[in-house]
Design an enzyme around this catalytic site. Structure first.
Site: not given
Length: 339
Positions: A8, A13, A15, A171, A193
């Site tokens: 996904t 970037g 992916g 992250s 986030y």
């Protein structure tokens, strides 16, 4: 038999870099780019085929921030493939980031400068909003949409005598302090986030507890500090012009500044080569780059526990039921008014 890999957020970037690295390892893969922007997805496909002309690369429309899009994409995936070997959950958003400029400049000249850039702790907040499904947008895109996708694709992921893998792009910004079990969508906070990424860490642990016996294994990755569209959107372009020399200098002293998407995809690529039974479900696998530019992967223990992850898992199951019910009612209303 060819391995089927779904990524996904694969159109740019980390992916896209991951897809390129996977095809370099195994050109016989069946790769599926699951993306929200189809124009960019087809452009990414063309880029991959230029470097790997014999590769089999498919594209499917998927907006993980939309329940209907997730359900439609899952149906298309099930019609195309008989199984899934790897599901890379890489798509994510950080809308309207706000930087505390005073904290930024203060941090630049402090001992905390490396941690500040690596985690954005005390530096970065975002403004969230409700989406068309009545969910908080960051929560829906970064966590719930992927959770729903997993549930829909279980027939392809959990099959007898077949091992499948889920890999979450998390992250270092994922922090327990940003997450509240009483507000899993982070409706009342300013760090959606960070909250969503910490929730994905917990969900991965819960998935392993519930699904390992069915052959499904989940892992979590931190790509490090990578310069992508998401990162560049945090500050005006002229700030990045000023900061980049400083960041390359800092990289000499820390291994978390991976900086390029290729480097950031290191841990995701490394996990592709590992046996799932050898992995630690409580570890987050970090992409790291030495000062000399050498890439490597290192596991670090996550700040998660079984009790909290189980409560989150149950809450997501309940939310899933409610969202499906509302979607059914909404579609019924549309049909009625259409008639």
């Amino acid at each position: 038999m060819e391995r089927v890999i779904i990524v996904t957020g694969a159109n740019s970037g980390i992916g896209l870099a991951l897809c390129d690295r996977l095809l370099t390892v195994d050109s016989q893969l069946r790769l599926c780019l699951a993306c929200r922007n189809m124009q960019r997805a087809h452009a990414a496909r063309s880029t991959l085929l230029t470097s790997h002309p014999d590769a089999r690369v498919d594209v499917v429309h998927l907006d993980v921030g939309s329940v209907q899009s997730v359900l439609t994409a899952a149906q298309e995936v099930q019609s195309r493939y008989s199984r899934i070997d790897f599901l890379y959950l890489n798509a994510g958003i950080m809308p309207n980031p706000q930087v505390d400029m005073k904290a930024l400049f203060k941090g630049l000249f402090s001992r905390n400068v490396i941690n500040m850039f690596a985690t954005a702790e005390g530096l970065l907040t975002q403004q969230d909003r409700l989406n068309s499904d009545g969910l908080q947008e960051v929560f829906a895109t970064n966590l719930f949409g992927h959770f729903l996708l997993i549930k829909e694709l279980e027939p392809l992921l959990c099959q007898p005598s077949h091992t499948s893998r889920i890999v979450w792009t998390s992250s270092s910004n994922a922090r327990r302090s940003a997450f509240s079990m009483e507000d899993i969508q982070h409706t009342h906070g300013t760090e959606p986030y960070s909250s969503s990424k910490y929730a994905s860490d917990m969900l991965s642990l819960a998935l392993n507890r519930h699904k390992n016996s069915q052959g499904l294994f989940s892992s979590v990755v931190c790509p490090g500090l990578v310069m992508t569209n998401l990162t560049y959107g945090i500050l005006p372009s002229f700030f990045w012009t000023l900061l980049m020399p400083i960041m390359f200098l800092i990289r000499i002293f820390t291994n978390t500044f991976t900086l390029t998407p290729h480097n950031g995809a290191e841990a995701l690529h490394w996990l592709f080569l590992q046996k799932p039974e050898s992995l630690d479900p409580r570890a987050k696998y970090h992409s790291l780059t030495s000062g000399l530019g050498t890439n490597y992967t290192q596991p670090r223990q996550m700040d998660v526990d079984d009790g909290m992850s189980e409560v989150l898992y149950d809450k997501l199951l309940e939310l899933e039921k409610g969202v499906r019910r509302k979607l059914t009612e909404r579609n019924a209303d549309k049909e009625t008014h259409g008639q």
